[in-house]
Motif scaffolding. Structure first.
Motif, mmCIF file in Angstrom:
data_model
loop_
_atom_site.group_PDB
_atom_site.id
_atom_site.type_symbol
_atom_site.label_atom_id
_atom_site.label_comp_id
_atom_site.label_asym_id
_atom_site.label_seq_id
_atom_site.Cartn_x
_atom_site.Cartn_y
_atom_site.Cartn_z
ATOM 1 N N ARG A 53 137.348 38.450 116.241
ATOM 2 C CA ARG A 53 138.463 37.005 115.347
ATOM 3 C C ARG A 53 139.242 37.098 114.132
ATOM 4 N NH1 ARG A 53 136.296 32.836 119.624
ATOM 5 N NH2 ARG A 53 134.709 33.495 120.567
ATOM 6 N N SER A 82 143.608 36.568 114.605
ATOM 7 C CA SER A 82 143.610 34.630 113.743
ATOM 8 C C SER A 82 145.181 34.635 113.723
ATOM 9 C CB SER A 82 142.562 34.417 113.080
ATOM 10 O OG SER A 82 143.575 35.509 112.158
ATOM 11 N N LYS A 95 142.695 24.791 110.041
ATOM 12 C CA LYS A 95 142.834 26.394 110.990
ATOM 13 C C LYS A 95 143.733 27.246 110.395
ATOM 14 C CE LYS A 95 145.917 26.896 113.673
ATOM 15 N NZ LYS A 95 147.588 26.954 114.366
ATOM 16 N N ILE A 96 143.478 28.879 110.545
ATOM 17 C CA ILE A 96 143.983 29.430 109.828
ATOM 18 C C ILE A 96 145.194 29.293 109.699
ATOM 19 C CG2 ILE A 96 144.361 32.087 110.102
ATOM 20 C CD1 ILE A 96 140.913 31.247 109.611
ATOM 21 N N GLY A 145 140.854 30.585 125.561
ATOM 22 C CA GLY A 145 139.885 30.578 124.753
ATOM 23 C C GLY A 145 139.660 31.025 123.867
ATOM 24 N N TYR A 146 140.209 32.391 124.425
ATOM 25 C CA TYR A 146 140.024 33.684 122.884
ATOM 26 C C TYR A 146 138.308 34.503 123.989
ATOM 27 C CZ TYR A 146 142.932 31.742 119.849
ATOM 28 O OH TYR A 146 144.532 30.692 120.249
ATOM 29 N N ILE A 147 137.593 34.003 124.651
ATOM 30 C CA ILE A 147 136.378 34.472 124.472
ATOM 31 C C ILE A 147 136.713 35.936 125.706
ATOM 32 C CG2 ILE A 147 134.600 34.885 126.209
ATOM 33 C CD1 ILE A 147 134.132 32.681 124.623
ATOM 34 N N PRO A 152 143.961 25.662 118.314
ATOM 35 C CA PRO A 152 143.325 26.740 116.839
ATOM 36 C C PRO A 152 142.930 28.366 117.790
ATOM 37 C CG PRO A 152 142.106 25.184 118.585
ATOM 38 C CD PRO A 152 143.778 25.090 119.233
ATOM 39 N N THR A 153 142.802 29.029 116.354
ATOM 40 C CA THR A 153 142.426 30.392 116.409
ATOM 41 C C THR A 153 141.605 30.588 117.062
ATOM 42 O OG1 THR A 153 142.116 30.578 114.477
ATOM 43 C CG2 THR A 153 144.475 30.773 114.736
ATOM 44 N N ALA A 154 140.986 32.033 117.288
ATOM 45 C CA ALA A 154 139.799 32.669 117.650
ATOM 46 C C ALA A 154 138.956 31.706 116.667
ATOM 47 C CB ALA A 154 140.654 33.899 117.995
ATOM 48 N N TRP A 155 139.237 31.602 115.435
ATOM 49 C CA TRP A 155 138.742 31.999 113.758
ATOM 50 C C TRP A 155 137.712 30.703 114.325
ATOM 51 C CZ3 TRP A 155 136.226 34.989 111.874
ATOM 52 C CH2 TRP A 155 135.560 34.721 110.847
ATOM 53 N N GLU A 156 138.762 28.957 114.849
ATOM 54 C CA GLU A 156 137.891 28.353 114.424
ATOM 55 C C GLU A 156 137.193 27.718 116.589
ATOM 56 O OE1 GLU A 156 141.700 28.166 114.035
ATOM 57 O OE2 GLU A 156 141.206 29.076 112.054
ATOM 58 N N THR A 157 137.795 28.227 117.275
ATOM 59 C CA THR A 157 136.965 28.420 118.387
ATOM 60 C C THR A 157 135.974 28.495 119.203
ATOM 61 O OG1 THR A 157 139.633 28.326 119.220
ATOM 62 C CG2 THR A 157 137.766 28.575 120.363
ATOM 63 N N PRO A 158 135.125 27.722 119.456
ATOM 64 C CA PRO A 158 133.546 27.931 119.841
ATOM 65 C C PRO A 158 133.644 29.353 120.570
ATOM 66 C CG PRO A 158 134.388 25.275 119.773
ATOM 67 C CD PRO A 158 135.269 25.863 119.856
ATOM 68 N N ARG A 159 132.397 29.840 120.023
ATOM 69 C CA ARG A 159 132.218 30.689 121.469
ATOM 70 C C ARG A 159 131.325 30.010 122.549
ATOM 71 N NH1 ARG A 159 131.153 35.006 116.528
ATOM 72 N NH2 ARG A 159 132.384 34.822 115.888
ATOM 73 N N PHE A 160 131.607 29.874 123.685
ATOM 74 C CA PHE A 160 131.437 29.339 124.900
ATOM 75 C C PHE A 160 129.795 30.147 125.529
ATOM 76 C CE2 PHE A 160 136.036 27.812 124.442
ATOM 77 C CZ PHE A 160 135.811 27.102 123.764
ATOM 78 N N ALA A 210 138.264 25.415 125.096
ATOM 79 C CA ALA A 210 138.687 25.506 123.975
ATOM 80 C C ALA A 210 139.961 24.086 124.126
ATOM 81 C CB ALA A 210 139.778 27.023 124.176
ATOM 82 N N ASN A 231 147.179 34.576 115.876
ATOM 83 C CA ASN A 231 147.805 34.916 117.305
ATOM 84 C C ASN A 231 147.370 33.957 118.139
ATOM 85 O OD1 ASN A 231 148.170 37.403 116.145
ATOM 86 N ND2 ASN A 231 149.662 37.792 117.451
ATOM 87 N N LEU A 232 148.497 32.782 118.951
ATOM 88 C CA LEU A 232 147.331 31.830 119.642
ATOM 89 C C LEU A 232 147.002 32.287 120.888
ATOM 90 C CD1 LEU A 232 149.224 28.543 118.027
ATOM 91 C CD2 LEU A 232 147.439 29.604 117.329
#
Lengths: 156, 790, 289
Positions: A125, A129, C189-190, A137-139, B717-725, B687, A131-132
């Motif tokens: 992550r 960070s 945010k980042i 949702g990045y999962i 939001p980036t991966a860093w802020e986004t919660p883990r679902f 997200a 890269n959007l």
């Protein structure tokens, strides 16, 4: 200005205005449209390429700066005609939806797993960070990079 | 991450890949190799590049436009103004809501970023240089930057272009029963009220909007490549706007880099580029910058909502009253069904059973960008779901009840379906308590409440927020739903070729949802042809049947149903052919996925592939050759996906920051065609819901300058802020959909914002905090703590 | 998205760069990482006539110990600072701040020296440098090398005392014997600029009293603000919760934030207080650790 950039292992000589951004040269002069544009403020990272192996935003770099240097784009990820493990993993783990951020995510991921063969979820992550992504949702991007690391580890 | 198992075992083998299989996406092969074909990737011979000149002011009269310096610049081919377009009757165009919108401003500019002129050049850098040289003389006017200002009696009239327009009201609309609701409130023990602003947001897909217009001066054929979620509807609009014969317009929507509603409307840039191509006789490309995307194209939300819930002391809801003012921007350009001016907001009664509700809404013109798109939302369902879920949470606090318990006391029960809501919807199916129970189990609700009690004693802030939402999607039945008169059916056309490989053509258009896989799986389910043997074609109006496009979670409910139905048509014909081949009567044949056999003699069988071959080589005498059909599906009802989400947050009282510790989402979208893709859709929606609740909004200063005009200010939001679902699922099929599916693209965006906000409010409920408007920014939290300090 | 036209030169030697600056300093912009400059050029907020790209110079990308200082040269990237073992061992405030500069991709090109020379009041590095009493080393053809204390280098927002003929070649911070530092950053945010940033640095004498202190603030004043009064309140005293609270109060009083979408002035001022306390506490822990 005439410049020569090695792109995906092939030297390309092009005549460009100094103000031309690397991303525009890649896309419009070299026809490598896998590198995308998503913002005007160096914020989204979809234009990421590897410059001498390091991920950078090709929208925030003039093409003349890359003169004599090596650039790798998504089109250069395949290895000997086979998908790079990161490419296979993105498909396998459903790491993409619209596909627009995908080339950048894969390039960043490919560098991460070279530098850190066993990345944690936080490592991944943190690495992506810049890269959007608007779809996943990045999962599953995180899962895909993790899967690619495991694939590489298992095959070596 | 937990994902509970899919409830129904697939009936097809993994090789066939019908419903229930996680078929890896067919479209991915091109995307992972950088071979997607997005709008900006399209290059045509002699193509010119267009850059728009936009207004820096929110409200101003245009005195003059001087294009001479731009025209003199080497490489500039033409500069287009509204005055020139007026000569072609193209200075104004209709919106999807039946209003008009300026293509290029002629009289006034009415929002910052409005299109004023276009510079067309041989190179995009030069076009940008030229745009800088277009001199526009503006006379500034006072700007109206919120709808309450616009409703003041002496407010300037923004839409003085409309004949006899004497105020700034764009529309007024109501739903439900005012009298019955007043009676309910008269008998209530308590009335719980919330006033909140659902802020202006923007879908901002990572690919911005764009067009390559190629009008042939020789044939008059217009080929328009466009970032379009609804190519057929757009072709019709183009025919109406530009007066081009519809058969000479071909809209091609190539790979679309995310849409989320942003690519539903027709934008001025599309029209200008097309007009320019027509006049110049060369293809013209226009691709927005991110700033242009954020300041001028379809925004979403911006509703000022007041909700009141009438309840008994025992915790039963008696009625709901909602009054809203929506900020429409300078042109009423919402994308939504014609008859329902506030979209489907009247689903606001939610997952709860009570007899009375009344909703009133007033849309107001302001000096802001037009749009009002359904951003990952079925036409205002997001706002509705947010309001009711915030209200029930607050009602529980006021009654001293647990918010989960309060919901359970009021849920519509499984035996009440089909359920007639007080605002006129007929919910198709649901089992709300089961979904909430699953979410509570997954997150360990009781333990968390115990922890919260300890935390409060220690002065630590944590909160648990629930949302048990019900959506209405799949617009829709043609009697009720149309856009500009076009009924909201959708279509599928299927041809099975002699070797058993099929091509499926759709009226809808993916923007990343995976249609090329999911819809192939429906064919696989119905005909037994492997999903990987089905090519899905979409996004090209010359080569697909007419349909209204992909938004409002409607693709599966409408085109998915059409795909099922057309497959079944082909299966009926296949039965006739199989009977011919097996020398049996059609009634004596049994179908098991992919083959017919004679009842009682399984060895006497033919595969669907053999039947397909026969359809072209050995079809029964008197029968039409081929195995092909089309179906236009007019849904009998909407579908009603639902779910329960629970969020746990930890809050830093020093800075007001909040972090999501856990987020559990139990979704029920009926039958899941490809569970992997469904989960992906939910992840994305969760997200975006987080983004809206935490950081993402567009606001304006007093002069109407847009704050949020780029990705440094409009925060994704980036991966860093986004919660883990963590996901869970229940499956309650839709009783009226051919395969029981309900649609899922937007459930999570609709349901999750309230869950996040409820969690933050829950962390502060004990000190009396009942509302913080979205986005729940750290400073707002800090302020709320201050305001409620003892 | 598309910058205005400009001339571009990419010399191979420092002497060539200094010659160009000496001859046409006023219209020239030095391009190092470019991660602030190029975005401004793309939006046409900046339009230099000539860009001098220094990325082809060799021997200018070290992070090392020189003459009692930790030295960061002009072409060392933020990511080099993040990865530097020398930084990790030598300076807690820098090590603490580095990962929170911009985002990982920007860090791969952007430079610490460029960030300091740019002097955006929302930039993080300048505060860290103020807290650590850094020096900026600049060179020019005719003036040779000039060492500028950081407080004298940072004049006002986007303004420094660097002459148009000068090139920043390094930024350096004094080494310390027993100390610790920290950087607290509130970002949405980042990749975001700080809503509030607080750099802290503490040095302890043998008795455990504070012998040197640095506190500097980001995004809450017209420029990065060194809070000398708060530093002086600390020096000579034994560290304590009360002492840190007092320094934090002074820092909060000294800043002058503006209200905007990131928060009210009152809010930001209070976060300065909270962050100064937290930062000092973390700095002390690092110093004692």
């Amino acid at each position: 200005m005439e410049i020569t950039i090695s792109v995906n292992g092939t030297d390309n000589t092009v005549d460009v205005e100094p103000r031309m951004l690397l991303v525009d040269v890649l896309r419009t002069r070299l026809g490598l449209t896998g590198t995308h544009i998503g913002c005007d403020t160096t914020s989204c990272g979809v234009c990421t390429v590897l410059l001498d192996g390091t991920p950078v935003k090709s929208c925030t770099l003039f093409a003349v700066q890359a003169d004599g240097r090596a650039v790798k784009t998504v089109e250069g990820l395949k290895q000997n005609g086979d998908l790079h493990p990161i490419q296979a993993a993105f498909k396998e783990a459903h790491g993409l939806q619209c596909g627009y951020c995908t080339p950048a995510m894969m390039l960043v991921g490919s560098v991460l797993i070279e530098e850190n063969p066993d990345p944690s979820e936080d490592d991944i992550r943190w690495a992506i960070s810049g890269n959007l992504c608007r779809c996943t949702g990045y999962i599953n991007i995180v899962k895909a990079i993790r899967l690619a690391a495991e694939t590489v580890a298992a095959s070596s | 991450m937990t994902t509970t198992q899919h409830h129904h075992a697939p009936i097809t083998t993994p090789e066939v890949g019908g419903i229930g299989h996680n078929v890896r996406r067919i479209e991915d092969d091109r995307f992972i190799q950088g071979a997607g074909n997005y709008l900006d990737d399209i290059v045509l011979p002699r193509m010119l590049h267009m850059v728009l000149v936009r207004s820096p002011l929110a409200h101003a009269t245009i005195n003059s436009i001087d294009t001479s310096a731009a025209e003199a610049l080497d490489g500039v081919v033409a500069v287009v103004t509204g005055e020139m377009l007026a000569g072609y009757n193209l200075a104004w165009m209709p919106t999807l809501s039946g209003d008009t919108q300026a293509v290029l401003a002629t009289d006034k500019v009415r929002f910052q970023g409005q299109e004023v002129a276009a510079v067309i050049a041989t190179d995009p850098y030069v076009a940008r240089d030229g745009a800088e040289l277009v001199m526009v003389d503006y006379e500034p006017l006072d700007a109206i930057v919120n709808p309450m200002q616009g409703l003041e009696p002496d407010a300037p009239i923004i839409r003085d272009d409309l004949e006899d327009k004497a105020d700034n009201v764009a529309y007024e609309w109501e739903a439900g029963d005012a009298g019955a609701t007043a009676e309910a409130f008269a008998t209530a023990d308590r009335v719980v009220t919330i006033e909140t602003h659902y802020p202006r947001s923007h879908p901002s897909p990572l690919e911005t909007c764009g067009v390559v217009a190629d009008v042939s001066p020789v044939t008059g054929q217009a080929t328009i490549y466009m970032t379009s979620q609804a190519p057929h509807a757009h072709r019709t609009v183009f025919a109406l706007v530009a007066g081009l014969p519809e058969h000479n317009i071909r809209i091609i929507s190539p790979d679309v880099g995310g849409g989320f509603g942003n690519k539903v409307p027709v934008y001025p840039g599309y029209v200008v580029a097309t007009a320019a191509s027509l006049v110049l006789g060369a293809p013209v490309k226009w691709v927005e910058t991110r700033t242009e995307n954020l300041i001028s194209t379809g925004f979403a939300r911006d509703y000022y909502m007041k909700g009141e819930l009438a309840v008994t002391a025992e915790g039963k809801i008696l009625g709901l009253r909602v009054d809203m003012v929506s900020d429409q921007g300078a042109f009423y350009a919402d994308a939504q069904p014609t008859k329902t001016r506030a979209g489907l907001f009247h689903i606001v009664t939610g997952s709860y059973d009570y007899p009375a509700a009344h909703v009133t809404t007033k849309g107001v013109y302001t000096n802001k960008a037009p749009g009002g798109v359904a951003y990952r939302c079925s036409f205002r369902v997001t706002e509705a779901s947010f309001l009711i879920e915030r209200l029930v949470q607050n009602a529980a606090y006021e009654l001293g009840m647990d918010p989960a318990e309060f919901r359970k006391r009021n849920f519509i029960q499984p035996d009440q379906f089909p359920y007639h809501s007080p605002t006129g919807f007929v919910y198709d199916s649901g089992d709300y308590e089961t979904a909430l129970d699953m979410a509570m189990d997954m997150i360990g609700y009781e333990k968390l409440r115990a922890e919260q009690a300890r935390a409060r004693a220690e002065g630590r802030l944590m909160g648990i927020g629930i949302a048990s939402f019900t959506e209405v999607v799949g617009a829709g039945p043609s009697g009720e739903y149309d856009i500009l008169g076009l009924k909201m059916f959708d279509s599928a056309e299927l041809r099975v070729h002699p070797t058993g490989k099929a091509i499926l053509k759709l009226g809808v258009k993916t923007q990343g949802q995976g249609h090329e896989t999911t819809f192939a799986q429906i064919v696989a389910e119905e005909l037994g042809i492997p999903a990987t043997d089905v090519k899905v074609v979409h996004g090209d109006t010359d080569n697909t049947p007419y349909g209204l496009g992909t938004y409002a979670s409607r693709s599966t409910p409408t085109a998915g149903a059409a795909t099922s139905m057309v497959s079944r048509k082909l299966r009926s014909k296949a039965r006739e052919i199989a009977a011919h081949l097996l020398e049996a009567s059609p009634e004596d044949l049994e179908w098991e996925v992919g083959a017919f056999h004679v009842r009682g003699s399984p060895e006497s069988s033919v595969t669907i592939q053999e039947v397909a071959f026969a359809a072209y080589t050995n079809h029964p005498p008197g029968m039409e050759a081929g195995l092909e059909g089309v179906h236009y599906y007019d849904p009998p009802n909407m579908t009603y996906p639902f779910g329960s989400y629970i969020v746990v947050v930890d809050l830093d009282s020093g800075t007001g920051e909040w972090k999501v510790r856990r987020m559990v989402a139990v979704d029920d979208c009926g039958v899941r065609i490809n569970p992997m893709i469904v989960d992906g859709q939910i992840h994305g929606g969760l997200a975006e819901g987080f983004a809206m609740s935490n950081m993402q909004w567009i606001t304006f200063d007093e002069a109407g300058n847009c704050i949020g005009s780029n990705f440094m200010d409009y925060l994704v939001p980036t991966a860093w802020e986004t919660p883990r679902f963590e996901l869970g699922e229940t499956v309650t099929p839709s009783p009226h959909h051919p395969i029981g599916a309900k649609g899922v693209g937007e459930s999570a965006t609709v349901g999750s914002p309230a869950a996040y906000v409820n969690a933050v409010i829950d962390a502060l409920a004990h000190i009396g905090v009942r509302n913080i408007d979205m986005p729940v920014l750290p400073d707002r939290v800090w302020q709320a703590i201050r305001d409620h300090a003892e | 998205m598309y910058p205005r036209a400009f001339d571009y030169v990419a010399p191979e030697t420092k002497q060539e760069v200094l010659d160009i600056l000496a001859e046409r300093g006023g219209e020239v912009k030095v391009l190092a990482g470019g991660q602030s400059l190029i975005p401004m050029m793309k939006l046409r907020f900046a339009s230099p006539g000539t860009l001098v790209d220094i990325n082809r110079l060799s021997g200018l990308d070290s992070i090392d110990i020189q003459n009692g200082h930790l030295r960061v040269q002009a072409l060392a990237r933020h990511s080099d600072v993040v990865r530097s073992d020398v930084v990790a061992a030598e300076n807690d405030a820098m090590a603490s701040a580095a990962p929170w500069i911009a985002d990982p991709l920007v860090r791969n090109l952007g430079t610490l020296c460029g960030s300091v020379a740019h002097h955006d009041p929302e930039g993080d590095w300048a505060s860290v440098m103020l807290a650590c009493d850094a020096e900026v080393v600049a060179e020019s053809r005719d003036g040779g090398e000039r060492v500028i204390p950081i407080a004298g280098f940072l004049v006002d927002m986007f303004t420094t005392s660097l002459q148009p003929t000068e090139l920043v070649t390094e930024v350096r911070v004094p080494r310390y014997r027993r100390g610790g530092g920290n950087y607290q950053k509130l970002e949405r945010k980042i990749g975001d600029y700080a809503t509030v940033g607080v750099a802290t640095h503490l040095e302890l004498d043998d008795a455990g009293s504070i012998s040197n202190a640095g506190i500097a603030l980001t995004s809450v004043y017209a420029h990065n603000l060194k809070v000398t009064d708060a530093e002086q309140a600390l020096v000579g005293n034994a560290p304590s919760v009360e002492l840190f609270a007092e320094a934090a109060r002074i820092a909060a009083a000294a800043c002058d934030p503006t209200s905007d979408v990131r928060g009210s002035a009152e809010y930001k001022r209070d976060v300065v207080r909270v962050f100064t306390e937290r930062g000092l506490t973390a700095s002390l822990a690092a110093a004692q650790g």
